[in-house]
Design an enzyme around this catalytic site. Sequence first.
Site, PDB file in Angstrom:
ATOM      1  N   LYS A 220      34.829 -16.112 -63.817  1.00  0.00           N
ATOM      2  CA  LYS A 220      33.011 -17.247 -63.782  1.00  0.00           C
ATOM      3  C   LYS A 220      33.376 -18.478 -64.123  1.00  0.00           C
ATOM      4  O   LYS A 220      32.567 -19.016 -62.890  1.00  0.00           O
ATOM      5  CB  LYS A 220      32.531 -16.419 -64.498  1.00  0.00           C
ATOM      6  CG  LYS A 220      31.304 -16.530 -64.446  1.00  0.00           C
ATOM      7  CD  LYS A 220      30.296 -15.935 -66.014  1.00  0.00           C
ATOM      8  CE  LYS A 220      30.583 -17.196 -67.134  1.00  0.00           C
ATOM      9  NZ  LYS A 220      29.688 -17.193 -68.572  1.00  0.00           N
ATOM     10  N   ASP A 238      27.438 -14.200 -63.597  1.00  0.00           N
ATOM     11  CA  ASP A 238      27.322 -14.170 -65.672  1.00  0.00           C
ATOM     12  C   ASP A 238      26.141 -12.737 -65.767  1.00  0.00           C
ATOM     13  O   ASP A 238      26.626 -11.926 -64.988  1.00  0.00           O
ATOM     14  CB  ASP A 238      26.682 -15.570 -65.772  1.00  0.00           C
ATOM     15  CG  ASP A 238      25.442 -15.611 -65.145  1.00  0.00           C
ATOM     16  OD1 ASP A 238      25.086 -15.104 -64.518  1.00  0.00           O
ATOM     17  OD2 ASP A 238      24.388 -16.943 -65.995  1.00  0.00           O
TER      18      ASP A 238
END
Length: 352
Positions: A220, A238
Amino acid sequence: MAEETGSVGKAESAGKAVSAAKAPSTKKAAPAKKSASARKAAPAGKSVSGRKVAPAGKSVSGRKVAPAGKAVAADGSVPVKKAAPAEKVAVAPPGKESRTALVRRARRINRELAEVYPYAHPELDFENPFQLLVATVLSAQTTDLRVNQTTPGLFGRYPTPEDLAVANPEEVEEILRPCGFFRAKTRSVIGLSKALVEDFGGEVPGRLEDLVKLPGVGRKTAFVVLGNAFGRPGITVDTHFQRLVRRWRWTEETDPDKIEAAVGALFPKSDWTDLSHHVIWHGRRICHARKPACGACPIAPLCPAYGEGETDPEKAKKLLKYEKGGLPGQRLNPPQAYLDAGGRPAPPLGAA
């Protein structure tokens, strides 16, 4: 009855004449069948043969009989089913979609969000790849707003990887305390700074396989840096992104890596970075975790989860956050396009 008998007789004569005209001369014409009006009508409760016939709703013995498709209760009564209420108008697409339909709906949602948030951008303040990398690591388990309020003090004192690599951990911890988990985050940012100095000459690498080797950096974080500091497409999975793509039934996966793969397959690679911004912005501003503002949502007709939140337009408007709700955004130094759209910069740490 005399008139009926006479009409029957005329009908029979006419029938015989027609039959005789059609049949060959060597064969006798078959007698015509009696018309329906000549048949003997059965009296109520009896068949033509004289046998008793049960009236509607009862058997021959007098007991009640249920109409077709209904059962009879123990007391002999037939339960009456209440009429079903009018069906709610479906706003969401059908639960079972073909792959083609899913791709079309997902891309349309992204196009709609691009019109609503044309100024969408990463909501972490940064001036270079190093600052974005550190800020993204710090954003775990806290808000971008809190990170943006904290990093000016950090980068003011340690502006480069070389500076942060030799920093006193206790001093860094004190600066990072407002971000939460400050001890673990201190170890990560000092550790990644040392790795950048030792392995990459103090520069942030522009490859996924190199970034994920740094302390505290996962896929991420790596995609945030690649997409926004290097212009290389990536999907940022997220908490907002995970929640929304599942609400929209783009995927049923729960693992971030599998979500990334499933959603990435619905879009061209060139859309990935902006898609991430659109989804995350929508999750923060309208499609909240606990009280989605469904009545103010621009993609309500495309959302299978419509109705989970407030559907009244006026009440939904009160749930809006940031620029659409007149509240300050996440960044202390947002892009000009955001300010032009009515957005307000966030206040610095400690401001009233």
